[in-house]
Design a protein around this motif. Sequence first.
Motif, PDB file in Angstrom:
ATOM      1  N   THR A  84       1.359   1.222   8.690  1.00  0.00           N
ATOM      2  CA  THR A  84       1.520   1.976   7.163  1.00  0.00           C
ATOM      3  C   THR A  84       2.761   2.841   7.189  1.00  0.00           C
ATOM      4  OG1 THR A  84      -0.425   3.349   7.724  1.00  0.00           O
ATOM      5  CG2 THR A  84      -1.061   1.526   6.459  1.00  0.00           C
ATOM      6  N   THR A  85       3.469   2.029   7.724  1.00  0.00           N
ATOM      7  CA  THR A  85       5.177   3.462   7.827  1.00  0.00           C
ATOM      8  C   THR A  85       5.526   2.097   6.849  1.00  0.00           C
ATOM      9  OG1 THR A  85       4.751   5.170   9.670  1.00  0.00           O
ATOM     10  CG2 THR A  85       6.758   4.225   9.300  1.00  0.00           C
ATOM     11  N   HIS A  86       6.528   2.532   6.562  1.00  0.00           N
ATOM     12  CA  HIS A  86       7.827   2.085   5.555  1.00  0.00           C
ATOM     13  C   HIS A  86       8.790   3.082   5.250  1.00  0.00           C
ATOM     14  CE1 HIS A  86       6.766   3.448   1.142  1.00  0.00           C
ATOM     15  NE2 HIS A  86       5.487   2.974   1.663  1.00  0.00           N
ATOM     16  N   PRO A  87       9.730   2.453   5.588  1.00  0.00           N
ATOM     17  CA  PRO A  87      11.010   3.517   5.077  1.00  0.00           C
ATOM     18  C   PRO A  87      10.842   4.574   4.211  1.00  0.00           C
ATOM     19  CG  PRO A  87      11.718   1.633   6.257  1.00  0.00           C
ATOM     20  CD  PRO A  87      10.528   1.492   5.445  1.00  0.00           C
ATOM     21  N   THR A  88      11.326   6.100   4.007  1.00  0.00           N
ATOM     22  CA  THR A  88      11.582   7.042   2.401  1.00  0.00           C
ATOM     23  C   THR A  88      13.131   7.297   2.970  1.00  0.00           C
ATOM     24  OG1 THR A  88      10.644   8.826   3.637  1.00  0.00           O
ATOM     25  CG2 THR A  88       8.786   6.767   2.881  1.00  0.00           C
TER      26      THR A  88
END
Length: 369
Positions: A276-280
Amino acid sequence: MIIGLPKETKDNEFRVGMSPGTVHTLTNQGHLVRVQTGAGIGSAFSDDDYRSAGADIVFNADDAWSAQLVVKVKEPTEPEYRYLRQELILFTYLHLASNKSLVDVLLATGTTGIAYETVQTASGELPLLAPMSEVAGRMATQIGATYLLKTSGGRGILMSGVPGVAPANVVILGAGIVGANAARVAVGMGAQVTVLDVNHNRLKYLDDIYRGQLLTRMSDGLNIRELVFQADLVIGAILIPGGRAPWLITKEMLADMRKGSVIVDVAVDQGGCVETTHPTTHSHPVYEVDGVLHYCVTNMPGAVPRTSTFALNNQTATYVVKLANEGLNAVRQERTLQHGLNTYRGYVTHPAVAEAFGLTYTNPLQALQ
Protein backbone atom coordinates in the motif's frame (compact mmCIF):
# COMPACT_ATOMS: atom_id res chain seq x y z
CA MET A 1 34.43 20.92 -18.56
CA ILE A 2 31.31 23.01 -17.94
CA ILE A 3 29.47 21.71 -14.89
CA GLY A 4 25.95 22.79 -13.92
CA LEU A 5 24.47 22.95 -10.43
CA PRO A 6 20.72 23.66 -10.69
CA LYS A 7 18.40 24.34 -7.79
CA GLU A 8 16.42 21.27 -6.76
CA THR A 9 12.74 21.27 -7.76
CA LYS A 10 11.34 18.36 -5.75
CA ASP A 11 8.87 19.27 -3.00
CA ASN A 12 10.73 20.64 0.03
CA GLU A 13 14.08 19.42 -1.25
CA PHE A 14 16.64 21.67 0.42
CA ARG A 15 19.80 19.72 -0.33
CA VAL A 16 22.17 20.82 -3.07
CA GLY A 17 24.31 18.67 -5.37
CA MET A 18 27.65 20.30 -4.57
CA SER A 19 28.93 22.21 -1.59
CA PRO A 20 31.18 25.25 -2.11
CA GLY A 21 34.10 23.00 -1.14
CA THR A 22 33.43 20.64 -4.05
CA VAL A 23 33.01 23.61 -6.40
CA HIS A 24 36.31 25.07 -5.22
CA THR A 25 38.08 21.80 -6.02
CA LEU A 26 36.63 21.82 -9.54
CA THR A 27 37.40 25.45 -10.33
CA ASN A 28 40.95 25.05 -9.02
CA GLN A 29 41.41 22.35 -11.64
CA GLY A 30 40.26 24.67 -14.42
CA HIS A 31 36.61 23.68 -14.77
CA LEU A 32 33.73 26.14 -15.19
CA VAL A 33 30.94 25.66 -12.68
CA ARG A 34 27.56 27.34 -13.22
CA VAL A 35 25.47 27.55 -10.06
CA GLN A 36 21.83 28.58 -10.28
CA THR A 37 21.13 31.45 -7.92
CA GLY A 38 19.69 30.24 -4.62
CA ALA A 39 20.65 26.61 -5.25
CA GLY A 40 22.40 26.33 -1.89
CA ILE A 41 20.13 28.48 0.27
CA GLY A 42 18.28 25.50 1.76
CA SER A 43 21.61 24.08 2.96
CA ALA A 44 22.75 27.50 4.26
CA PHE A 45 25.16 28.18 1.36
CA SER A 46 24.82 31.66 -0.14
CA ASP A 47 25.54 32.70 -3.72
CA ASP A 48 28.55 34.55 -2.34
CA ASP A 49 29.85 31.29 -0.87
CA TYR A 50 29.83 29.81 -4.37
CA ARG A 51 31.31 32.93 -5.93
CA SER A 52 34.16 32.76 -3.45
CA ALA A 53 34.67 29.14 -4.54
CA GLY A 54 35.09 30.31 -8.13
CA ALA A 55 31.63 29.55 -9.53
CA ASP A 56 29.62 31.61 -12.00
CA ILE A 57 26.17 32.41 -10.60
CA VAL A 58 23.45 32.08 -13.25
CA PHE A 59 19.94 33.33 -12.81
CA ASN A 60 17.81 30.60 -14.34
CA ALA A 61 17.72 26.83 -14.58
CA ASP A 62 18.29 26.88 -18.36
CA ASP A 63 21.81 28.23 -17.88
CA ALA A 64 22.67 25.73 -15.14
CA TRP A 65 21.39 22.83 -17.25
CA SER A 66 23.22 23.96 -20.41
CA ALA A 67 26.36 22.19 -19.22
CA GLN A 68 28.22 19.03 -20.17
CA LEU A 69 27.86 17.55 -16.69
CA VAL A 70 24.93 18.33 -14.37
CA VAL A 71 25.23 17.35 -10.72
CA LYS A 72 22.04 17.12 -8.65
CA VAL A 73 20.65 15.39 -5.60
CA LYS A 74 17.30 14.06 -6.79
CA GLU A 75 16.01 12.78 -10.11
CA PRO A 76 14.69 15.36 -12.60
CA THR A 77 11.05 16.30 -12.11
CA GLU A 78 8.77 16.57 -15.15
CA PRO A 79 9.42 20.31 -15.70
CA GLU A 80 13.12 19.44 -16.01
CA TYR A 81 12.64 16.73 -18.64
CA ARG A 82 13.06 19.33 -21.38
CA TYR A 83 16.72 19.78 -20.38
CA LEU A 84 17.64 16.14 -21.00
CA ARG A 85 19.65 15.53 -24.17
CA GLN A 86 22.25 13.23 -25.68
CA GLU A 87 25.21 15.51 -24.93
CA LEU A 88 24.43 15.58 -21.21
CA ILE A 89 25.96 13.54 -18.40
CA LEU A 90 23.53 13.56 -15.47
CA PHE A 91 24.95 12.54 -12.09
CA THR A 92 22.33 12.23 -9.35
CA TYR A 93 20.02 9.82 -7.52
CA LEU A 94 17.76 8.36 -10.24
CA HIS A 95 15.91 5.37 -8.67
CA LEU A 96 14.74 4.31 -12.13
CA ALA A 97 13.29 0.94 -11.16
CA SER A 98 10.20 2.72 -9.81
CA ASN A 99 10.02 5.55 -12.37
CA LYS A 100 9.09 4.35 -15.86
CA SER A 101 8.32 7.84 -17.16
CA LEU A 102 11.86 9.02 -16.39
CA VAL A 103 13.34 5.87 -17.93
CA ASP A 104 11.39 6.57 -21.12
CA VAL A 105 12.61 10.18 -21.29
CA LEU A 106 16.23 9.29 -20.59
CA LEU A 107 16.17 6.66 -23.34
CA ALA A 108 14.32 8.86 -25.84
CA THR A 109 16.74 11.75 -25.35
CA GLY A 110 19.86 9.60 -25.20
CA THR A 111 20.95 11.14 -21.90
CA THR A 112 23.84 9.57 -20.02
CA GLY A 113 22.35 8.84 -16.59
CA ILE A 114 24.74 7.88 -13.80
CA ALA A 115 22.88 7.02 -10.61
CA TYR A 116 24.42 7.59 -7.20
CA GLU A 117 22.50 4.65 -5.77
CA THR A 118 24.06 2.04 -8.08
CA VAL A 119 27.70 3.17 -8.00
CA GLN A 120 29.22 0.06 -6.45
CA THR A 121 32.70 -0.95 -5.32
CA ALA A 122 34.35 -4.33 -5.93
CA SER A 123 33.43 -5.35 -2.37
CA GLY A 124 29.74 -4.68 -3.06
CA GLU A 125 29.49 -1.44 -1.09
CA LEU A 126 27.31 1.41 -2.34
CA PRO A 127 29.41 4.43 -1.31
CA LEU A 128 27.08 7.14 -2.64
CA LEU A 129 23.90 5.59 -1.27
CA ALA A 130 25.38 4.90 2.16
CA PRO A 131 25.44 8.46 3.59
CA MET A 132 21.78 9.14 2.78
CA SER A 133 20.84 5.68 4.02
CA GLU A 134 22.48 6.57 7.33
CA VAL A 135 20.49 9.81 7.51
CA ALA A 136 17.20 8.22 6.42
CA GLY A 137 17.59 5.32 8.86
CA ARG A 138 18.12 7.60 11.83
CA MET A 139 15.32 9.90 10.71
CA ALA A 140 12.92 6.97 10.26
CA THR A 141 12.88 6.23 13.96
CA GLN A 142 12.49 9.89 14.92
CA ILE A 143 9.66 10.32 12.43
CA GLY A 144 7.99 7.13 13.62
CA ALA A 145 8.14 8.37 17.20
CA THR A 146 6.47 11.62 16.14
CA TYR A 147 3.60 9.91 14.32
CA LEU A 148 2.98 7.51 17.19
CA LEU A 149 1.80 10.54 19.15
CA LYS A 150 -2.00 10.70 19.36
CA THR A 151 -1.83 14.33 18.27
CA SER A 152 -0.17 13.13 15.05
CA GLY A 153 -2.75 10.42 14.41
CA GLY A 154 -0.93 7.51 16.07
CA ARG A 155 -1.65 5.11 18.91
CA GLY A 156 -0.45 7.47 21.60
CA ILE A 157 2.71 5.52 22.41
CA LEU A 158 5.87 6.88 24.03
CA MET A 159 8.89 5.16 22.48
CA SER A 160 10.65 4.56 25.79
CA GLY A 161 7.60 3.80 27.88
CA VAL A 162 7.90 4.65 31.59
CA PRO A 163 8.48 2.49 34.67
CA GLY A 164 5.62 0.01 34.80
CA VAL A 165 4.53 0.70 31.17
CA ALA A 166 5.97 -1.12 28.16
CA PRO A 167 7.95 0.80 25.52
CA ALA A 168 7.01 0.95 21.86
CA ASN A 169 7.39 -2.23 19.86
CA VAL A 170 9.55 -1.38 16.81
CA VAL A 171 10.04 -3.82 13.94
CA ILE A 172 12.70 -3.09 11.33
CA LEU A 173 12.59 -4.97 8.03
CA GLY A 174 16.18 -5.11 6.81
CA ALA A 175 19.52 -5.04 8.63
CA GLY A 176 21.51 -3.04 6.09
CA ILE A 177 22.66 0.55 6.53
CA VAL A 178 19.13 1.96 6.87
CA GLY A 179 18.02 -0.75 9.27
CA ALA A 180 21.17 -0.60 11.39
CA ASN A 181 20.88 3.16 11.78
CA ALA A 182 17.16 2.98 12.54
CA ALA A 183 17.94 0.36 15.19
CA ARG A 184 20.65 2.53 16.71
CA VAL A 185 18.23 5.38 17.34
CA ALA A 186 15.35 3.11 18.41
CA VAL A 187 17.52 1.32 20.97
CA GLY A 188 18.79 4.69 22.17
CA MET A 189 15.21 5.85 22.68
CA GLY A 190 14.48 2.80 24.82
CA ALA A 191 12.13 0.98 22.45
CA GLN A 192 11.72 -2.78 22.18
CA VAL A 193 13.41 -3.45 18.84
CA THR A 194 13.35 -6.46 16.51
CA VAL A 195 15.33 -6.53 13.26
CA LEU A 196 14.64 -9.01 10.46
CA ASP A 197 16.87 -9.90 7.54
CA VAL A 198 17.69 -12.86 5.29
CA ASN A 199 21.42 -12.30 5.85
CA HIS A 200 22.52 -14.19 8.97
CA ASN A 201 25.84 -12.31 9.09
CA ARG A 202 24.05 -8.96 9.35
CA LEU A 203 21.87 -10.26 12.17
CA LYS A 204 24.90 -11.69 13.93
CA TYR A 205 26.68 -8.33 13.61
CA LEU A 206 23.78 -6.46 15.24
CA ASP A 207 23.44 -9.11 17.93
CA ASP A 208 27.14 -8.77 18.76
CA ILE A 209 26.99 -4.97 18.83
CA TYR A 210 23.89 -4.59 20.99
CA ARG A 211 24.40 -7.57 23.33
CA GLY A 212 20.76 -8.27 24.05
CA GLN A 213 19.44 -4.71 23.63
CA LEU A 214 17.56 -5.78 20.51
CA LEU A 215 16.18 -9.00 19.04
CA THR A 216 17.03 -10.46 15.64
CA ARG A 217 14.89 -12.80 13.52
CA MET A 218 15.29 -14.35 10.12
CA SER A 219 13.06 -12.69 7.55
CA ASP A 220 10.42 -15.12 6.31
CA GLY A 221 6.70 -14.86 5.75
CA LEU A 222 5.67 -16.31 9.11
CA ASN A 223 8.07 -14.21 11.18
CA ILE A 224 7.12 -11.03 9.33
CA ARG A 225 3.41 -11.61 9.91
CA GLU A 226 3.85 -12.43 13.59
CA LEU A 227 6.04 -9.43 14.34
CA VAL A 228 4.25 -6.86 12.19
CA PHE A 229 0.93 -7.67 13.85
CA GLN A 230 2.50 -6.88 17.26
CA ALA A 231 4.31 -3.73 16.15
CA ASP A 232 3.62 -0.12 17.01
CA LEU A 233 6.16 1.08 14.45
CA VAL A 234 7.40 -0.75 11.34
CA ILE A 235 10.37 0.61 9.42
CA GLY A 236 10.84 -0.67 5.87
CA ALA A 237 14.58 -0.80 5.16
CA ILE A 238 14.77 -3.22 2.23
CA LEU A 239 17.22 -2.62 -0.62
CA ILE A 240 17.67 -4.43 -3.93
CA PRO A 241 20.50 -2.39 -5.53
CA GLY A 242 19.04 -0.63 -8.56
CA GLY A 243 15.94 -2.84 -8.49
CA ARG A 244 12.41 -2.73 -7.15
CA ALA A 245 11.85 -3.59 -3.50
CA PRO A 246 9.72 -6.70 -2.82
CA TRP A 247 6.42 -6.40 -0.96
CA LEU A 248 6.92 -7.86 2.50
CA ILE A 249 3.69 -6.42 3.92
CA THR A 250 0.59 -6.99 1.79
CA LYS A 251 -2.60 -4.95 1.82
CA GLU A 252 -4.55 -7.76 3.50
CA MET A 253 -2.06 -7.81 6.39
CA LEU A 254 -2.93 -4.24 7.39
CA ALA A 255 -6.32 -5.27 8.78
CA ASP A 256 -4.58 -7.32 11.46
CA MET A 257 -2.08 -4.62 12.44
CA ARG A 258 -2.64 -2.43 15.48
CA LYS A 259 -4.86 0.57 14.77
CA GLY A 260 -2.81 3.74 14.96
CA SER A 261 0.43 1.90 14.27
CA VAL A 262 2.90 3.56 11.90
CA ILE A 263 4.79 2.36 8.84
CA VAL A 264 7.82 4.37 7.70
CA ASP A 265 8.74 2.90 4.32
CA VAL A 266 12.26 4.09 3.54
CA ALA A 267 12.24 1.78 0.50
CA VAL A 268 9.68 4.01 -1.23
CA ASP A 269 12.32 5.27 -3.69
CA GLN A 270 12.52 1.73 -5.04
CA GLY A 271 8.74 1.18 -5.04
CA GLY A 272 8.36 0.40 -1.34
CA CYS A 273 8.31 -2.87 0.61
CA VAL A 274 4.63 -2.44 1.55
CA GLU A 275 1.93 -3.10 -1.04
CA THR A 276 0.00 0.00 0.00
CA THR A 277 3.02 2.31 -0.23
CA HIS A 278 2.86 5.23 -2.62
CA PRO A 279 5.21 8.23 -2.71
CA THR A 280 4.42 11.22 -0.50
CA THR A 281 6.05 14.61 0.04
CA HIS A 282 7.22 16.64 3.00
CA SER A 283 4.16 18.87 2.44
CA HIS A 284 1.78 15.89 2.72
CA PRO A 285 3.85 13.12 4.30
CA VAL A 286 1.29 10.63 5.64
CA TYR A 287 -1.89 8.82 4.72
CA GLU A 288 -3.95 6.12 6.40
CA VAL A 289 -4.94 2.67 5.16
CA ASP A 290 -7.02 0.38 7.41
CA GLY A 291 -6.12 2.49 10.44
CA VAL A 292 -2.36 2.27 9.81
CA LEU A 293 -0.43 5.49 9.16
CA HIS A 294 1.97 5.37 6.21
CA TYR A 295 4.93 7.77 5.95
CA CYS A 296 6.45 7.39 2.48
CA VAL A 297 8.39 10.57 1.69
CA THR A 298 10.81 9.94 -1.17
CA ASN A 299 13.40 12.50 -0.08
CA MET A 300 13.50 12.13 3.68
CA PRO A 301 17.08 13.50 4.09
CA GLY A 302 15.94 16.72 2.39
CA ALA A 303 14.45 17.73 5.74
CA VAL A 304 17.94 17.92 7.27
CA PRO A 305 19.74 19.47 4.29
CA ARG A 306 22.80 20.92 5.98
CA THR A 307 23.77 17.55 7.44
CA SER A 308 22.74 15.66 4.31
CA THR A 309 24.54 17.88 1.79
CA PHE A 310 27.85 17.61 3.64
CA ALA A 311 27.41 13.84 4.12
CA LEU A 312 26.61 13.34 0.43
CA ASN A 313 29.41 15.57 -0.85
CA ASN A 314 31.94 13.77 1.35
CA GLN A 315 31.34 10.75 -0.90
CA THR A 316 30.35 12.18 -4.30
CA ALA A 317 33.10 14.82 -4.69
CA THR A 318 35.77 12.33 -5.78
CA TYR A 319 33.54 10.95 -8.53
CA VAL A 320 32.40 14.41 -9.69
CA VAL A 321 36.03 15.49 -10.08
CA LYS A 322 36.86 12.28 -11.94
CA LEU A 323 33.95 12.77 -14.37
CA ALA A 324 34.90 16.42 -14.86
CA ASN A 325 38.53 15.54 -15.60
CA GLU A 326 38.00 12.45 -17.73
CA GLY A 327 34.41 12.56 -19.01
CA LEU A 328 33.04 9.18 -20.05
CA ASN A 329 36.54 7.72 -20.04
CA ALA A 330 36.17 7.68 -16.27
CA VAL A 331 33.27 5.25 -16.71
CA ARG A 332 35.15 3.14 -19.24
CA GLN A 333 38.13 2.81 -16.92
CA GLU A 334 36.46 2.37 -13.54
CA ARG A 335 34.20 -0.57 -12.74
CA THR A 336 32.66 1.33 -9.82
CA LEU A 337 31.21 3.97 -12.18
CA GLN A 338 30.17 1.33 -14.72
CA HIS A 339 27.76 0.01 -12.09
CA GLY A 340 26.45 3.56 -11.77
CA LEU A 341 25.69 3.93 -15.47
CA ASN A 342 21.93 3.32 -15.89
CA THR A 343 21.26 4.79 -19.35
CA TYR A 344 23.47 5.78 -22.30
CA ARG A 345 22.38 6.92 -25.76
CA GLY A 346 19.13 4.98 -25.63
CA TYR A 347 20.56 1.85 -24.00
CA VAL A 348 19.55 0.54 -20.56
CA THR A 349 22.90 -0.25 -18.95
CA HIS A 350 21.86 -1.52 -15.51
CA PRO A 351 20.37 -5.04 -15.26
CA ALA A 352 17.95 -4.27 -12.42
CA VAL A 353 16.41 -1.35 -14.33
CA ALA A 354 16.02 -3.50 -17.44
CA GLU A 355 14.44 -6.30 -15.40
CA ALA A 356 11.99 -3.93 -13.69
CA PHE A 357 10.39 -2.97 -17.01
CA GLY A 358 11.17 -5.92 -19.27
CA LEU A 359 13.68 -3.90 -21.31
CA THR A 360 16.83 -5.07 -23.05
CA TYR A 361 19.99 -4.80 -20.95
CA THR A 362 23.24 -3.71 -22.59
CA ASN A 363 26.57 -4.08 -20.82
CA PRO A 364 28.00 -0.59 -20.07
CA LEU A 365 31.31 -1.24 -21.80
CA GLN A 366 29.51 -2.54 -24.88
CA ALA A 367 27.28 0.54 -24.96
CA LEU A 368 30.24 2.88 -24.50
CA GLN A 369 32.23 1.46 -27.44
